[in-house]
Motif scaffolding. Structure first.
Motif, PDB file in Angstrom:
ATOM      1  N   LYS A  60      -2.204 -30.730  46.552  1.00  0.00           N
ATOM      2  CA  LYS A  60      -1.279 -30.641  45.413  1.00  0.00           C
ATOM      3  C   LYS A  60       0.077 -30.110  45.862  1.00  0.00           C
ATOM      4  CE  LYS A  60      -0.759 -28.573  40.891  1.00  0.00           C
ATOM      5  NZ  LYS A  60      -1.373 -27.811  39.818  1.00  0.00           N
ATOM      6  N   ILE A  61       0.071 -29.089  46.719  1.00  0.00           N
ATOM      7  CA  ILE A  61       1.319 -28.509  47.213  1.00  0.00           C
ATOM      8  C   ILE A  61       2.090 -29.529  48.044  1.00  0.00           C
ATOM      9  CG2 ILE A  61       2.271 -26.765  48.770  1.00  0.00           C
ATOM     10  CD1 ILE A  61      -0.009 -24.917  47.814  1.00  0.00           C
ATOM     11  N   GLN A  86       3.344 -10.398  47.916  1.00  0.00           N
ATOM     12  CA  GLN A  86       3.246 -11.224  49.116  1.00  0.00           C
ATOM     13  C   GLN A  86       2.344 -12.431  48.902  1.00  0.00           C
ATOM     14  OE1 GLN A  86       1.631  -8.307  51.744  1.00  0.00           O
ATOM     15  NE2 GLN A  86       3.624  -7.532  52.349  1.00  0.00           N
ATOM     16  N   ALA A  87       1.631 -12.486  47.808  1.00  0.00           N
ATOM     17  CA  ALA A  87       0.605 -13.504  47.599  1.00  0.00           C
ATOM     18  C   ALA A  87       1.179 -14.779  46.988  1.00  0.00           C
ATOM     19  CB  ALA A  87      -0.499 -12.954  46.710  1.00  0.00           C
ATOM     20  N   SER A 140       0.431 -21.956  54.839  1.00  0.00           N
ATOM     21  CA  SER A 140       0.674 -20.519  54.929  1.00  0.00           C
ATOM     22  C   SER A 140       0.448 -19.857  53.577  1.00  0.00           C
ATOM     23  CB  SER A 140       2.087 -20.244  55.428  1.00  0.00           C
ATOM     24  OG  SER A 140       3.032 -20.771  54.527  1.00  0.00           O
ATOM     25  N   LEU A 141      -0.708 -20.104  53.006  1.00  0.00           N
ATOM     26  CA  LEU A 141      -1.052 -19.533  51.707  1.00  0.00           C
ATOM     27  C   LEU A 141      -1.610 -18.126  51.876  1.00  0.00           C
ATOM     28  CD1 LEU A 141      -2.809 -22.600  50.079  1.00  0.00           C
ATOM     29  CD2 LEU A 141      -0.518 -21.759  49.627  1.00  0.00           C
ATOM     30  N   TRP A 142      -1.054 -17.187  51.148  1.00  0.00           N
ATOM     31  CA  TRP A 142      -1.569 -15.821  51.115  1.00  0.00           C
ATOM     32  C   TRP A 142      -2.336 -15.659  49.813  1.00  0.00           C
ATOM     33  CZ3 TRP A 142      -0.034 -11.449  54.321  1.00  0.00           C
ATOM     34  CH2 TRP A 142       0.673 -11.850  55.445  1.00  0.00           C
ATOM     35  N   VAL A 156      -4.976 -20.214  55.558  1.00  0.00           N
ATOM     36  CA  VAL A 156      -5.011 -19.289  54.432  1.00  0.00           C
ATOM     37  C   VAL A 156      -5.187 -17.875  54.971  1.00  0.00           C
ATOM     38  CG1 VAL A 156      -6.267 -18.628  52.353  1.00  0.00           C
ATOM     39  CG2 VAL A 156      -5.966 -21.037  52.907  1.00  0.00           C
ATOM     40  N   ILE A 157      -4.269 -16.997  54.633  1.00  0.00           N
ATOM     41  CA  ILE A 157      -4.349 -15.607  55.046  1.00  0.00           C
ATOM     42  C   ILE A 157      -5.010 -14.850  53.901  1.00  0.00           C
ATOM     43  CG2 ILE A 157      -3.041 -13.571  55.705  1.00  0.00           C
ATOM     44  CD1 ILE A 157      -1.457 -16.883  56.225  1.00  0.00           C
TER      45      ILE A 157
END
Length: 160
Positions: free
Chosen positions: A147-148, A63-64, A24-26, A54-55
């Motif tokens: 990595k995350i 929000q990013a 859920s990466l912005w 990825v949004i």
């Protein structure tokens, strides 16, 4: 986040939280030059970055999660990039996209070109090329997701 500073999360909970964060990466795009065209192409249906969770277009840096700096970064742009970076909430990540944002590219000896965005904000993934292909950005996103998945949120937040 004070609780995370005191105790390490159990592995199943850590895995679940990181799994949710990595899918859920912005992104916040800083398209500064020709690399921005290739970055925009990765958002189109042919490459479809959204299939990786990825949004692509948040309305605010607040929000990013990921800042993508693409293109030639001049010295006048550095304060704006730093300001937006500081407005992003933790944990935050940076992808340096293209030779110009990595090291100044072919303009490295110019008086007004920054010699790499990593001298001003911490970068997690570097994408080489002039300009790099959209597939390279997709690969960088997958590397960032890996990595995350393996990072400890406790360590990430205590370092910052």
């Amino acid at each position: 986040m004070a609780l995370l500073d005191q105790v390490e999360l159990p592995k199943p909970l850590k895995y679940t939280l990181n799994w949710g964060r990595k899918y859920s990466l912005w992104t916040l795009q800083f398209g500064l030059a020709c690399c921005a065209i290739e970055m925009a192409a990765s958002m189109m249906p042919r490459h479809d970055v959204m299939r990786f969770g990825v949004i692509p277009f948040p309305s605010s840096p607040r929000q990013a999660d990921v800042m993508i700096v693409a293109g030639t970064c001049v010295d006048k742009m550095i304060p704006s990039i730093i300001r937006v970076w500081e407005q992003m909430p933790e944990p935050k990540y940076c992808i340096s996209f293209g030779s110009c944002s990595n090291s100044g590219g072919p303009y490295w000896d110019s008086y007004s070109v920054a010699k790499g965005i990593d001298q001003y904000i911490p970068c997690d993934v570097y994408v080489p090329g002039c300009p790099p292909r959209p597939e390279a950005l997709l690969d960088a996103i997958m590397k960032l997701q890996d990595k995350i998945q393996h990072e400890s949120l406790k360590e990430r937040l205590s370092v910052s």
